[in-house]
Design a protein around this motif. Sequence first.
Motif, mmCIF file in Angstrom:
data_model
loop_
_atom_site.group_PDB
_atom_site.id
_atom_site.type_symbol
_atom_site.label_atom_id
_atom_site.label_comp_id
_atom_site.label_asym_id
_atom_site.label_seq_id
_atom_site.Cartn_x
_atom_site.Cartn_y
_atom_site.Cartn_z
ATOM 1 N N PHE A 74 14.954 -25.920 -1.682
ATOM 2 C CA PHE A 74 16.163 -24.430 -1.886
ATOM 3 C C PHE A 74 17.283 -26.322 -1.075
ATOM 4 O O PHE A 74 16.787 -27.039 -1.263
ATOM 5 N N ASP A 75 18.468 -26.021 -1.248
ATOM 6 C CA ASP A 75 19.496 -27.673 -0.703
ATOM 7 C C ASP A 75 20.125 -26.491 0.189
ATOM 8 O O ASP A 75 20.998 -27.068 0.277
ATOM 9 N N HIS A 76 20.020 -26.640 1.354
ATOM 10 C CA HIS A 76 20.201 -26.220 2.737
ATOM 11 C C HIS A 76 19.179 -26.819 3.820
ATOM 12 O O HIS A 76 18.166 -27.305 3.809
ATOM 13 N N PRO A 77 19.994 -26.908 4.831
ATOM 14 C CA PRO A 77 19.088 -27.201 6.085
ATOM 15 C C PRO A 77 18.867 -26.407 6.368
ATOM 16 O O PRO A 77 17.893 -26.779 7.841
ATOM 17 N N TYR A 78 18.477 -25.068 6.345
ATOM 18 C CA TYR A 78 17.469 -23.808 7.133
ATOM 19 C C TYR A 78 15.850 -24.127 6.607
ATOM 20 O O TYR A 78 16.041 -24.710 6.129
ATOM 21 N N HIS A 94 24.301 -15.454 2.918
ATOM 22 C CA HIS A 94 24.550 -16.359 4.163
ATOM 23 C C HIS A 94 23.675 -17.804 2.748
ATOM 24 O O HIS A 94 23.262 -16.925 1.958
ATOM 25 N N LEU A 95 24.030 -18.708 3.083
ATOM 26 C CA LEU A 95 24.326 -19.581 2.250
ATOM 27 C C LEU A 95 22.267 -19.906 1.872
ATOM 28 O O LEU A 95 21.707 -20.330 0.468
ATOM 29 N N SER A 96 21.794 -19.373 3.306
ATOM 30 C CA SER A 96 19.774 -19.672 3.006
ATOM 31 C C SER A 96 19.406 -17.820 1.932
ATOM 32 O O SER A 96 18.456 -18.213 1.615
ATOM 33 N N GLU A 108 18.867 -15.466 12.320
ATOM 34 C CA GLU A 108 18.635 -16.433 13.202
ATOM 35 C C GLU A 108 18.709 -16.759 14.183
ATOM 36 O O GLU A 108 18.725 -16.400 14.704
#
Length: 509
Positions: free
Chosen positions: A243-247, A128-130, A143
Amino acid sequence: MSIFDLVVIGGGVNGAGIARDAAGRGLKVLLCEKDDFAQHTSSSSSKLIHGGLRYLEYYDFKLVRHALNEREVLLRAAPHIIWPLRFILPHHKALRPRWLIRIGLFLYDNLGGRKLLPASNSVDLTTHLSGAALKKEFKSGFEYSDCWVQDARLVVLNVMDAQARGCDVRVRCECTDIIRDEGQWQVKLQDHLTGKSDTVTARAIVNASGPWVEKTLDLDEEHESRYGVRLVKGSHVVVPKLFDHPYTYIFQNADNRILFAIPYENDFTLLGTTDVEIEGEPGTEVIEQDEIDYICRNASEYFDTPVSPEQVVWTYTGVRPLYDDASENASKVTRDYKLDLDTRTGAPLLSVYGGKITTFRKLAEETVDMLKSPLGFNEGAWTASESLPGGDIPDADFAGFLAQCQDKYAWMDDVVLLDYARNYGTCISVLVGKAGNMQQLGHHFGGPLYQAEVEYLIAHEYARSAADILWRRSKKGLHTPKGTEEILQQWIDQHYDFATTIDQLATVS
């Protein structure tokens, strides 16, 4: 002497919501706030509209259900300042078993009439991206959905709507005394901007003073209160983005508290919060070094790259005025509210204890309903289906609204346009006015801050200082050069005279 049906004391989210609800039911309302709107507790939250997943552990099902129901009501009312977030809860094997978390999330999905927000699910953090930002020992997690809110803006939008419905709004105006007088109240007010004092008559008072609720009660020599308030300080820190994601992350701590790590203002991460019980007069609290250390240490338990106190670029601290349920641990004190209505002498006084930003609208609705009999009106609740200023976006479709703004204001810098659309919604047309290029937005104070926005906030949103503009109506203090606050304050002082009434403010040259 002015006569009001209701005087609301306190311009936090509860007071603002109550004033709006009451004015919308046809009552003649006055709202007073001794400082800026949302200056204290209501601008110092974790900026979340959420059910409170951790409250399930304390069996506070009523609070969680009410909060979950309110998420989507508020999302529809203000889709420009409230939007969905997906939360990642890494599974920490040493703290809670997977089955317990899974049951909790099942309840969270189903307690509160969820329609717009997606359900929870398990995630593989190795793919997962996170997961990339976390320590490799965290291989799985969960999630789920909650919402973000621009908390101080939520307060101001309620005040704006209250005023549009006839409420007399007085900012930086302190209630200095309340006196029972033959079934009514004499309310003494001191305007800190003009230096003038005033006395108004009220048929009823709502004491929504937050941390000062007991101090306001003490103004009435005959008061009897069945409830008390506990003051719990909550602090947050802001660091360059981790971190570089929207979560958004929700981390479990060994002390049974939780820590949020939230994408913040594009370039930062918001970390918090703490629970520190305090004594004495609220309003002067600051974050302590051990709180900063606590937040950074607990974040570092999860992030692959440790978080250090030296990374902190900004902090904020507020006091939660929690209803005193006699819990031994400050973290376990209920976030629910109590409403205490005193009608002993025919002069109603309703005091608000506790509450959380997510349930403010429901609290306001219940408060005004309780005043129906004492004040003799029948108008019913209405706020559940009405948008807040700027929130009248068709189908709450912010993406579609933004696309329309990009067409209409093609000349505008992309960062500024997104900022205006997000913060002001359909009120962007009032802010921009007749401007047709960036120069016509007026003086550029640096970053995304232009004169047009400053003028709009002063004229329409009760801003009276640079701090109001940079740290409450917006967070542009994080995006403007060092020294901007002083420069902006000088500019305001040169162009506005707040010792006059708002209708007589000096016109910007």
